[in-house]
Design a protein around this motif. Structure first.
Motif, PDB file in Angstrom:
ATOM      1  N   ASN A 154       0.859  -1.185   0.000  1.00 29.86           N
ATOM      2  CA  ASN A 154       0.000   0.000   0.000  1.00 29.86           C
ATOM      3  C   ASN A 154       0.896   1.236   0.000  1.00 29.86           C
ATOM      4  N   ASP A 187       0.183   6.537   0.807  1.00 27.74           N
ATOM      5  CA  ASP A 187       0.836   7.667   1.476  1.00 27.74           C
ATOM      6  C   ASP A 187       2.065   8.156   0.724  1.00 27.74           C
ATOM      7  N   GLY A 199      -6.051   6.498   3.403  1.00 27.90           N
ATOM      8  CA  GLY A 199      -5.603   5.320   4.151  1.00 27.90           C
ATOM      9  C   GLY A 199      -6.690   4.759   5.037  1.00 27.90           C
TER      10      GLY A 199
END
Length: 83
Positions: A7, A10, A53
């Motif tokens: 992921n 960010d 997120g």
């Protein structure tokens, strides 16, 4: 193959500054259309990465996210963003 799900939401802005022009989302057993929209909303500035997120955690609650490799850590770890 890892037990975690990569992921880099960010890291989208840093990746863009580094010249990355596209991200690949691997299909998972979750609402992939919602996940893709969340990434698009962050990339296009409609959603803050932190909010994105949180949205990903709701979309895929059973996932263990990881981004360690990009941050010089073991790949299965998750480096919290510096804000």
């Amino acid at each position: 193959v890892s037990h975690t799900c990569a992921n880099h939401l960010d890291d989208v802005y840093a990746l863009t500054r580094a010249g990355v022009g596209a991200l690949r989302l691997s299909p998972h057993r979750c609402a992939m259309v919602r996940m893709a929209r969340t990434f698009r909303d962050v990339i296009e500035g409609r959603l803050d990465p932190r909010e994105g997120g949180r949205a990903l955690s709701e979309i895929y609650p059973d996932a263990s996210f990881a981004n360690g490799f990009l941050h010089g850590l073991p790949g299965a770890e998750f480096a919290e963003p510096v804000r």
